[in-house]
Design a protein around this motif. Structure first.
Motif, mmCIF file in Angstrom:
data_model
loop_
_atom_site.group_PDB
_atom_site.id
_atom_site.type_symbol
_atom_site.label_atom_id
_atom_site.label_comp_id
_atom_site.label_asym_id
_atom_site.label_seq_id
_atom_site.Cartn_x
_atom_site.Cartn_y
_atom_site.Cartn_z
ATOM 1 N N ASP A 155 0.823 -1.204 0.000
ATOM 2 C CA ASP A 155 0.000 0.000 0.000
ATOM 3 C C ASP A 155 0.857 1.252 0.000
ATOM 4 N N VAL A 156 1.913 1.262 0.833
ATOM 5 C CA VAL A 156 2.824 2.414 0.884
ATOM 6 C C VAL A 156 3.511 2.609 -0.454
ATOM 7 N N ALA A 157 3.994 1.524 -1.059
ATOM 8 C CA ALA A 157 4.684 1.623 -2.351
ATOM 9 C C ALA A 157 3.752 2.155 -3.432
ATOM 10 N N ASP A 158 2.524 1.621 -3.491
ATOM 11 C CA ASP A 158 1.582 2.047 -4.531
ATOM 12 C C ASP A 158 1.203 3.523 -4.365
ATOM 13 N N ARG A 159 0.938 3.938 -3.152
ATOM 14 C CA ARG A 159 0.539 5.325 -2.911
ATOM 15 C C ARG A 159 1.685 6.283 -3.240
ATOM 16 N N THR A 160 2.903 5.873 -2.900
ATOM 17 C CA THR A 160 4.061 6.735 -3.153
ATOM 18 C C THR A 160 4.302 6.903 -4.655
ATOM 19 N N LEU A 161 4.254 5.818 -5.393
ATOM 20 C CA LEU A 161 4.462 5.883 -6.837
ATOM 21 C C LEU A 161 3.329 6.647 -7.526
ATOM 22 N N GLU A 162 2.117 6.471 -7.021
ATOM 23 C CA GLU A 162 0.994 7.228 -7.569
ATOM 24 C C GLU A 162 1.179 8.722 -7.318
ATOM 25 N N ARG A 163 1.642 9.055 -6.117
ATOM 26 C CA ARG A 163 1.900 10.457 -5.789
ATOM 27 C C ARG A 163 2.986 11.042 -6.685
ATOM 28 N N ALA A 164 3.952 10.222 -7.088
ATOM 29 C CA ALA A 164 5.038 10.667 -7.969
ATOM 30 C C ALA A 164 4.602 10.718 -9.431
ATOM 31 N N GLY A 165 3.366 10.300 -9.735
ATOM 32 C CA GLY A 165 2.883 10.327 -11.103
ATOM 33 C C GLY A 165 3.429 9.217 -11.972
ATOM 34 N N ILE A 166 3.838 8.099 -11.348
ATOM 35 C CA ILE A 166 4.416 6.980 -12.103
ATOM 36 C C ILE A 166 3.353 5.913 -12.298
ATOM 37 N N ASP A 167 2.889 5.776 -13.485
ATOM 38 C CA ASP A 167 1.828 4.830 -13.825
ATOM 39 C C ASP A 167 2.328 3.392 -13.731
ATOM 40 N N GLU A 168 1.395 2.469 -13.475
ATOM 41 C CA GLU A 168 1.754 1.056 -13.358
ATOM 42 C C GLU A 168 2.408 0.527 -14.635
ATOM 43 N N ARG A 169 2.067 1.096 -15.775
ATOM 44 C CA ARG A 169 2.637 0.638 -17.039
ATOM 45 C C ARG A 169 4.111 1.019 -17.180
ATOM 46 N N LEU A 170 4.593 1.894 -16.300
ATOM 47 C CA LEU A 170 5.989 2.342 -16.370
ATOM 48 C C LEU A 170 6.885 1.621 -15.360
ATOM 49 N N ARG A 171 6.381 0.574 -14.756
ATOM 50 C CA ARG A 171 7.200 -0.098 -13.740
ATOM 51 C C ARG A 171 6.958 -1.603 -13.722
ATOM 52 N N LEU A 172 7.992 -2.316 -13.266
ATOM 53 C CA LEU A 172 7.921 -3.748 -13.009
ATOM 54 C C LEU A 172 8.169 -3.964 -11.530
ATOM 55 N N ARG A 173 7.447 -4.922 -10.947
ATOM 56 C CA ARG A 173 7.599 -5.182 -9.505
ATOM 57 C C ARG A 173 8.040 -6.611 -9.289
ATOM 58 N N ALA A 174 8.965 -6.777 -8.341
ATOM 59 C CA ALA A 174 9.387 -8.105 -7.906
ATOM 60 C C ALA A 174 9.169 -8.209 -6.407
ATOM 61 N N ASP A 175 8.582 -9.311 -5.975
ATOM 62 C CA ASP A 175 8.289 -9.538 -4.555
ATOM 63 C C ASP A 175 9.427 -10.325 -3.934
ATOM 64 N N ARG A 176 9.923 -9.833 -2.783
ATOM 65 C CA ARG A 176 10.998 -10.524 -2.078
ATOM 66 C C ARG A 176 10.604 -10.829 -0.631
ATOM 67 N N GLY A 177 9.316 -11.025 -0.385
ATOM 68 C CA GLY A 177 8.861 -11.373 0.956
ATOM 69 C C GLY A 177 8.800 -10.168 1.865
ATOM 70 N N ASP A 178 9.942 -9.811 2.469
ATOM 71 C CA ASP A 178 9.971 -8.669 3.379
ATOM 72 C C ASP A 178 10.334 -7.377 2.660
ATOM 73 N N SER A 179 10.471 -7.440 1.327
ATOM 74 C CA SER A 179 10.834 -6.243 0.572
ATOM 75 C C SER A 179 10.163 -6.260 -0.793
ATOM 76 N N VAL A 180 10.143 -5.080 -1.406
ATOM 77 C CA VAL A 180 9.593 -4.950 -2.745
ATOM 78 C C VAL A 180 10.619 -4.232 -3.605
ATOM 79 N N MET A 181 10.755 -4.683 -4.858
ATOM 80 C CA MET A 181 11.704 -4.093 -5.794
ATOM 81 C C MET A 181 10.939 -3.572 -6.996
ATOM 82 N N GLU A 182 11.194 -2.332 -7.354
ATOM 83 C CA GLU A 182 10.522 -1.714 -8.495
ATOM 84 C C GLU A 182 11.564 -1.289 -9.526
#
Length: 286
Positions: free
Chosen positions: A34-61
């Protein structure tokens, strides 16, 4: 494997994730996303401009190089602390979420297993895992510690864009498998501020006037208050009588025409030691 392309790398990691039980970890993961999505949305970065990888306790964009890194940094410095405060003020102690973050740039390729490959990405991951960044987060009250790579600082931070105060970033060097990595930490550097200095401390009263503090009782040669060394007690067979005490350093004090030399203790009816000359300065000693 795809050809390496220029990307902005954003990493966010939860502090002490493995200390929580399964229910708490699931909750923390939801909060992280939720924090990552809200922050990227606030920065004006659309989902189509990023790739996400899940690392359990971390997120990589991996963010498209055309997206604004300036807007991303501004959102990280303002939106993330605000969101964490809103979440943590209503959460129990076991559900508190605190984050480490890294922003870097570099070339990254994606292989046939959707894995990410690139030395710039490796360096960013090592910054995220650095003990210095972990220590910085432990000392923060806003629940967020951010580090940026040298390239991000050179290209964005040092220019002082609105909402990104360059003076708040400090150069640091962290150890890695491939040698030291230079980066820039937002906020105080652990161990470098006054609160962590081993010098100074509480001043000794009178030290500024040249006085020396008394030795502690546990130091060699230290004595209990009011006690004397054995040789000092032997040199003084008796204490001087109570009353006024006068000390003369050199010179020739005279009283009513008499010259007094040496030590005088209780002259009136008391003991006189040293040389006393009466009736002038050249008389015989009495």
């Amino acid at each position: 494997m795809t050809d390496p392309v220029s990307r902005t790398i954003l990493l966010l990691d939860i502090e002490k994730y493995s200390d929580r039980d399964d229910i708490e970890q699931a909750y923390l993961r939801r909060m992280l996303y939720d924090v990552a999505d809200r922050t990227l949305e606030r920065a004006g970065i659309d989902e189509r401009l990023r790739l996400r990888a899940d690392r359990g306790d971390s997120v990589m964009e991996l963010i498209d190089a055309n997206a604004s890194v300036t807007a991303l940094l501004r959102a990280l410095l303002t939106e993330v602390p605000t969101q964490l405060h809103a979440v943590n003020r209503m959460a129990s102690s076991s559900a508190q979420i605190r984050l480490r973050g890294v922003v870097a740039t570099g070339y990254v390729a994606v292989d046939e297993h959707d894995g990410w490959v690139g030395s710039d990405l490796n360096h960013a991951c090592r910054l995220l895992d650095a003990q210095l960044l972990r220590a910085a987060l432990r000392e923060r009250r806003d629940d967020f510690a951010l580090c940026v790579s040298e390239s991000v600082h050179t290209g964005i931070v040092r220019h002082g864009h609105a909402g990104i105060p360059a003076e708040d970033f400090h150069p640091v060097t962290v150890d890695s498998k491939n040698g030291p990595l230079r980066a820039w930490l937002h906020g105080p550097v652990p161990g470098a501020g006054d609160d962590h200095s081993e010098e100074g401390g509480t001043s000794v009263p009178g030290a500024s006037s040249g006085e020396r503090p008394a030795p502690r009782r546990d130091q060699p040669g230290a004595q209990a208050p009011g006690s004397q060394a054995p040789e000092a007690r032997a040199a003084r067979p008796s204490a001087p009588p109570a009353g006024a005490v006068f000390h003369f350093d050199g010179g020739a004090p005279t009283f009513g025409g008499s010259l007094v030399g040496g030590d005088q203790h209780g002259v009136s009816g008391g003991q006189v030691t040293g040389d006393v000359h009466l009736g002038g300065s050249g008389g015989e000693s009495a």
